[in-house]
Design a protein around this motif. Sequence first.
Motif, PDB file in Angstrom:
ATOM      1  N   ARG A  95       0.817  -1.211   0.000  1.00  0.00           N
ATOM      2  CA  ARG A  95       0.000   0.000   0.000  1.00  0.00           C
ATOM      3  C   ARG A  95       0.859   1.273   0.000  1.00  0.00           C
ATOM      4  O   ARG A  95       0.469   2.290  -0.560  1.00  0.00           O
ATOM      5  CB  ARG A  95      -0.900  -0.024   1.240  1.00  0.00           C
ATOM      6  N   SER A  98       5.451   2.348  -4.481  1.00  0.00           N
ATOM      7  CA  SER A  98       5.219   2.370  -5.936  1.00  0.00           C
ATOM      8  C   SER A  98       6.066   1.277  -6.584  1.00  0.00           C
ATOM      9  O   SER A  98       5.703   0.722  -7.601  1.00  0.00           O
ATOM     10  CB  SER A  98       5.595   3.733  -6.520  1.00  0.00           C
ATOM     11  N   TYR A 118      -3.137  -7.839  -5.189  1.00  0.00           N
ATOM     12  CA  TYR A 118      -3.187  -6.402  -4.870  1.00  0.00           C
ATOM     13  C   TYR A 118      -3.234  -5.573  -6.151  1.00  0.00           C
ATOM     14  O   TYR A 118      -4.025  -4.635  -6.282  1.00  0.00           O
ATOM     15  CB  TYR A 118      -1.963  -6.022  -4.024  1.00  0.00           C
ATOM     16  N   ASN A 119      -2.398  -5.956  -7.114  1.00  0.00           N
ATOM     17  CA  ASN A 119      -2.341  -5.185  -8.363  1.00  0.00           C
ATOM     18  C   ASN A 119      -3.643  -5.283  -9.155  1.00  0.00           C
ATOM     19  O   ASN A 119      -4.055  -4.318  -9.805  1.00  0.00           O
ATOM     20  CB  ASN A 119      -1.134  -5.616  -9.205  1.00  0.00           C
ATOM     21  N   GLN A 121      -6.596  -5.527  -7.841  1.00  0.00           N
ATOM     22  CA  GLN A 121      -7.514  -4.576  -7.162  1.00  0.00           C
ATOM     23  C   GLN A 121      -7.199  -3.139  -7.561  1.00  0.00           C
ATOM     24  O   GLN A 121      -8.086  -2.333  -7.802  1.00  0.00           O
ATOM     25  CB  GLN A 121      -7.288  -4.624  -5.649  1.00  0.00           C
ATOM     26  N   GLN A 122      -5.899  -2.832  -7.597  1.00  0.00           N
ATOM     27  CA  GLN A 122      -5.485  -1.470  -7.945  1.00  0.00           C
ATOM     28  C   GLN A 122      -5.986  -1.101  -9.337  1.00  0.00           C
ATOM     29  O   GLN A 122      -6.558  -0.035  -9.540  1.00  0.00           O
ATOM     30  CB  GLN A 122      -3.942  -1.351  -7.927  1.00  0.00           C
ATOM     31  N   ALA A 125      -9.568  -0.508  -9.572  1.00  0.00           N
ATOM     32  CA  ALA A 125      -9.968   0.780  -8.977  1.00  0.00           C
ATOM     33  C   ALA A 125      -9.393   1.965  -9.752  1.00  0.00           C
ATOM     34  O   ALA A 125      -9.465   3.113  -9.294  1.00  0.00           O
ATOM     35  CB  ALA A 125      -9.514   0.820  -7.517  1.00  0.00           C
ATOM     36  N   LYS A 127      -6.236   2.555 -10.239  1.00  0.00           N
ATOM     37  CA  LYS A 127      -5.005   3.073  -9.606  1.00  0.00           C
ATOM     38  C   LYS A 127      -3.788   2.328 -10.148  1.00  0.00           C
ATOM     39  O   LYS A 127      -3.920   1.219 -10.687  1.00  0.00           O
ATOM     40  CB  LYS A 127      -5.084   2.873  -8.091  1.00  0.00           C
ATOM     41  N   PRO A 129      -0.629   0.002 -10.421  1.00  0.00           N
ATOM     42  CA  PRO A 129      -0.138  -1.184  -9.725  1.00  0.00           C
ATOM     43  C   PRO A 129       1.279  -0.952  -9.190  1.00  0.00           C
ATOM     44  O   PRO A 129       1.950  -0.020  -9.618  1.00  0.00           O
ATOM     45  CB  PRO A 129      -0.132  -2.268 -10.816  1.00  0.00           C
ATOM     46  N   VAL A 130       1.696  -1.788  -8.244  1.00  0.00           N
ATOM     47  CA  VAL A 130       3.073  -1.710  -7.733  1.00  0.00           C
ATOM     48  C   VAL A 130       3.986  -2.414  -8.731  1.00  0.00           C
ATOM     49  O   VAL A 130       3.688  -3.520  -9.174  1.00  0.00           O
ATOM     50  CB  VAL A 130       3.173  -2.411  -6.357  1.00  0.00           C
TER      51      VAL A 130
END
Length: 386
Positions: A95, A98, A118-119, A121-122, A125, A127, A129-130
Amino acid sequence: MNIQQLPTPCFVLDEARLRQNLELINQVQQQSGAQIILALKGFSMYSVFPLVRQYLSGATASSLNEARLINEYMGELSHTYTPAYLDHEFEEMLRLSSHLTFNSMSQWERFRERVKAYNQQQVAAGKAPVSCGIRVNPQYSEVATDLYNPCVPGSRLGVTRDQLGDNLPEGIEGIHFHTLCENDSYTLERTLEALESRFGDLLHRVKWVNMGGGHLMTREGYNTDHLIGLLKTFREKYQVKVTLEPGSAIAWQTGILVASVLDLLDSQGIQVAILDTSFSNHMPDTLEMPYKPRIRNAYHEPVAEKPTYRLGGMTCLAGDFMGDYSFDQSLEIGDKLVFEDMMHYTMVKTTTFNGVNLPSIGIWNEDGSFRLVKEYGYDSFKDRLS
Ligand SMILES: Cc1ncc(COP(=O)(O)O)c(C=O)c1O
């Protein structure tokens, strides 16, 4: 306010000097097209992050705490790398970051599904991704002290080419290496040759290359034009985004540690001055590295016929001393001594061993005034214990 009036012991950052370093680093950044970020492990003085942020776009963390500090005080996601991530911290690391660099293939395999989830979800949304990378060991370092050499046989830092195989695992977009320590651009040039000879084919397949820290571009005599040329050539050859993450270069020669003389004594013919600081607690690198710090207006090596003292710290560790320095005049109780270049690594490594207070932290503002930003007492000592 002058040095004589400062509370001691006290780290004092010179804001104008910090700005000078940042201006030079920013020039390198702009002329090379590489991104240069601050390595928090070397300099975490968050009261001046607003100034740092005027020139640099972010920072690199080596722990969750540093990642939090970057998010809270720079308002940026961090570039994060640690030799091993903790299961219970990993979601928060994602979270707050970057970029996330993994130190080994097994670490990547352990966490890749969590990164993927996680990516997803990002992206869902809207947003970013990492972006994940792997730390490699180019097996080339010119660092003479083993304590700071990540390429010694048996090093735990980074994967060697034989551990990687023919390709990078799916999901890895970047390569990170860190093998320099207070080096110049010619060492970087030779390191890049070693990197390319071992990982050249993979460099064409990544989006970014993080060249770690150790680029001491603010040291007098450093050839920044040569560095700029190297970075431009590398970026163009591999079509990658290049990031450097120095710590020392940012805070190089930007501040001092001021101490007072508490006592003067004769020990079997050797004159000793006991200070209200400690080499062990407040300047641990002087004993670990080891190195002899410079003291303003003192002779670095003893000079015959001049008053000469072995300087001792205020802990009861027998080895908590540094010697010997000469002065033009005899020291007196209450005199102030100014240890030079104490901003990088020194401030972040202090301890409260022996119950000795941490040095205060202050700033010489650019208008010449002094601002005390932090003082420590019993609570700081007690908080570390239970
Ligand atoms: C991975 C990594 N990046 C950056 C740095 C910062 O290096 P320096 O302060 O020498 O520039 C270090 C220092 O140990 C490091 O380990």
